[in-house]
Design an enzyme around this catalytic site. Structure first.
Site, PDB file in Angstrom:
ATOM      1  N   HIS A 139     -65.957  37.662 -43.906  1.00 41.52           N
ATOM      2  CA  HIS A 139     -65.638  37.587 -42.507  1.00 41.52           C
ATOM      3  C   HIS A 139     -65.368  38.979 -42.009  1.00 41.52           C
ATOM      4  CE1 HIS A 139     -63.871  36.464 -38.397  1.00 41.52           C
ATOM      5  NE2 HIS A 139     -64.724  35.209 -38.591  1.00 41.52           N
ATOM      6  N   ASP A 214     -58.074  35.575 -47.857  1.00 38.37           N
ATOM      7  CA  ASP A 214     -58.328  35.066 -46.498  1.00 38.37           C
ATOM      8  C   ASP A 214     -58.718  33.547 -46.753  1.00 38.37           C
ATOM      9  OD1 ASP A 214     -59.601  34.172 -44.173  1.00 38.37           O
ATOM     10  OD2 ASP A 214     -61.139  35.537 -44.174  1.00 38.37           O
ATOM     11  N   GLN A 217     -61.028  29.522 -43.762  1.00 39.39           N
ATOM     12  CA  GLN A 217     -61.712  28.258 -44.311  1.00 39.39           C
ATOM     13  C   GLN A 217     -61.247  27.527 -45.261  1.00 39.39           C
ATOM     14  OE1 GLN A 217     -64.127  27.752 -41.916  1.00 39.39           O
ATOM     15  NE2 GLN A 217     -64.088  29.433 -40.681  1.00 39.39           N
ATOM     16  N   LYS A 240     -58.090  26.474 -37.085  1.00 39.79           N
ATOM     17  CA  LYS A 240     -58.895  26.263 -37.954  1.00 39.79           C
ATOM     18  C   LYS A 240     -58.168  24.942 -38.697  1.00 39.79           C
ATOM     19  CE  LYS A 240     -61.202  30.467 -38.168  1.00 39.79           C
ATOM     20  NZ  LYS A 240     -62.336  29.937 -37.430  1.00 39.79           N
ATOM     21  N   CYS A 387     -69.819  36.225 -37.149  1.00 37.50           N
ATOM     22  CA  CYS A 387     -68.969  37.176 -37.393  1.00 37.50           C
ATOM     23  C   CYS A 387     -68.687  37.574 -39.048  1.00 37.50           C
ATOM     24  CB  CYS A 387     -67.455  36.903 -37.072  1.00 37.50           C
ATOM     25  SG  CYS A 387     -67.157  36.748 -35.238  1.00 37.50           S
TER      26      CYS A 387
END
Length: 450
Positions: A139, A214, A217, A240, A387
């Site tokens: 991302h 990261d 998600q 999120k 993105c």
């Protein structure tokens, strides 16, 4: 603090029942009864299938925040009772997040605005001679903060083993005496595929590098243990994680953060400020988390994240993952029966994944398809490049210069425009929403828009 806890989390499903999807129910979220208009007239209950962008807030989170709001006060430096309560709440949130992430002794939890903010903070903390290694599949929040000649962009792997091999080769070619940092996703925001984080961390450490995860998600769908994955830092966003208030987290090792100049200069980060005789200013910066939390912190955002962490932990990720896999199977099997639909994947159909998947439909502009899902069926999905422009170009076998945008495109660009449709779901998604989505895709492809 118990005074601010308005509700209890739903009871966990017994372990003996986890495998039986019929026992699994969605968690209560805000907006589950919202109606939206249809182009043909009438209304329908909105099917929110854009969790990968922002997940709806858990009802539990909203209730906990509402219980705190009357006690709202300044933090850290206020002498009043409400300031002390708010400071305790804020620091308790930090401890809750550290426990949720299974942080090591000595790790720090810094509250930020988002995953993007967290990774930019880390980018400011790396040494001038630090080499950065990042896959082109990331991302933009993880791809773009490192914008100079120290960055090595790695080609998209086609399986987890290739990802580890690609990283090992790249690290072996670097100067072993210079610091290095690898930045990698835990779960793709385009395909939902889980990455081999533990193996990539082992490869990084074997070559003397550190690794940042990261988890934007990954954290809402899957347990994230800093200790077990052996990552040096992890970043994620509240919006999120069913806590859509402008807050995020950077958690991990303290040394690089302590050695760096504050990410933001201002009140809270400064321990002492004095004037010199020449008219300039001397500053002594705080140590610890305050060094990178200048300004008045987002106490409500931190409390919301902590509430979400508590709720997900109490329900149990075994339960959450089992239900989500049930929904994933429904969507994948349903789309597989629709002609001209191509689901995008790096690692193949059998790769483990979270509730995020993207697809294209032959003969359709993806923005038009997403608009039809909304106007005719009350379904909210995402279209564009998400993105993650380089990754989507790889998945669509596109030339790097093909026009495309991160977001809805003008339909006049035609069906050849570079974009895709993304459907994503999670703990609050009822079966009816994914059933409606699969049926809508089938109708649009076979019969066309009404």
């Amino acid at each position: 603090m118990s005074v601010f806890t308005a509700t209890a989390a739903p009871a966990p499903v017994p372990a003996s029942d986890v495998a039986d999807s019929s026992t699994l129910v969605p968690l209560p979220v805000l907006g589950r009864d919202v109606s939206v208009p249809l182009a043909a007239g009438g209304e329908i209950t909105y099917a929110a299938l854009d969790y990968a962008a922002s997940a709806p807030a858990l009802q539990r989170v909203w209730d906990d925040v509402a219980a705190y709001v009357p006690y709202y006060g300044s933090v850290h430096r206020g002498a009043g009772h409400l300031s002390k309560l708010s400071t305790e709440l804020f620091e308790n949130a930090r401890r809750t997040v550290a426990k949720f992430l299974d942080c090591r002794d000595g790790d720090q939890v810094v509250f930020t605005r988002s995953t993007t903010d967290s990774l930019n903070l880390l980018a400011r903390a790396v040494a001038a001679d630090c080499r950065i290694f990042v896959f082109e599949t990331e991302h933009h929040a993880a791809l773009l903060p490192w914008r100079d000649g120290r960055v090595t962009y790695l080609d998209a792997p086609r399986n987890p083993e290739q990802a580890v091999e690609t990283l090992e080769r790249a690290l072996a070619d670097r100067d072993p005496h210079a610091p290095a940092l690898v930045c990698v996703t835990g779960a793709s925001n385009v395909t939902g595929e889980l990455w081999p984080v533990r193996e990539l961390a082992a490869a990084a450490h074997a070559h003397g590098a550190r690794i940042a995860l990261d988890a934007a998600q990954m954290a809402p769908h899957h347990p994230v243990s800093v200790r077990d994955l052996d990552v040096d830092w992890v970043a994620f966003s509240g919006h999120k994680l069913y806590a859509p208030f402008g807050a995020g987290v950077l958690a991990g090792r303290a040394d690089w953060l302590h050695e760096a100049e504050p990410y933001l200069a201002g009140g809270g980060a400064s321990r002492a400020v004095t004037r010199r005789t020449d008219g300039t200013v001397d500053v002594q910066w705080h140590e610890g988390v305050a060094r990178h939390e200048a300004g008045s912190p987002n106490v409500i955002g931190a409390h919301a994240i902590a509430s979400a962490c508590t709720a997900l932990t109490e329900v149990g990720f075994d339960t959450l993952v089992a239900r989500e896999q049930h929904l994933i199977r429904k969507v994948r099997q349903g789309l597989a029966r629709v002609p001209r639909v191509r689901v995008l994947s790096l690692f193949g159909d059998n790769a483990p994944r979270v509730g995020v998947m993207s697809f294209v439909v032959e003969g359709w502009n993806s923005s038009d398809f997403a608009a039809a899902l909304s106007a005719e069926y009350g379904i909210g999905v995402r279209d564009g490049l998400f993105c993650a422009h380089p990754l989507v170009r790889v998945l669509l076998d596109s030339d790097p210069q093909t026009p495309g945008e991160c977001g809805a495109l003008n339909a006049a660009q035609g069906e050849g425009s570079l974009n895709a449709v993304r459907v994503s779901f999670g703990a609050g998604t009822p079966d009816e929403h994914v059933d409606r989505f699969v049926g809508a895709v089938r109708e649009l492809v076979t019969a066309g828009p009404r």
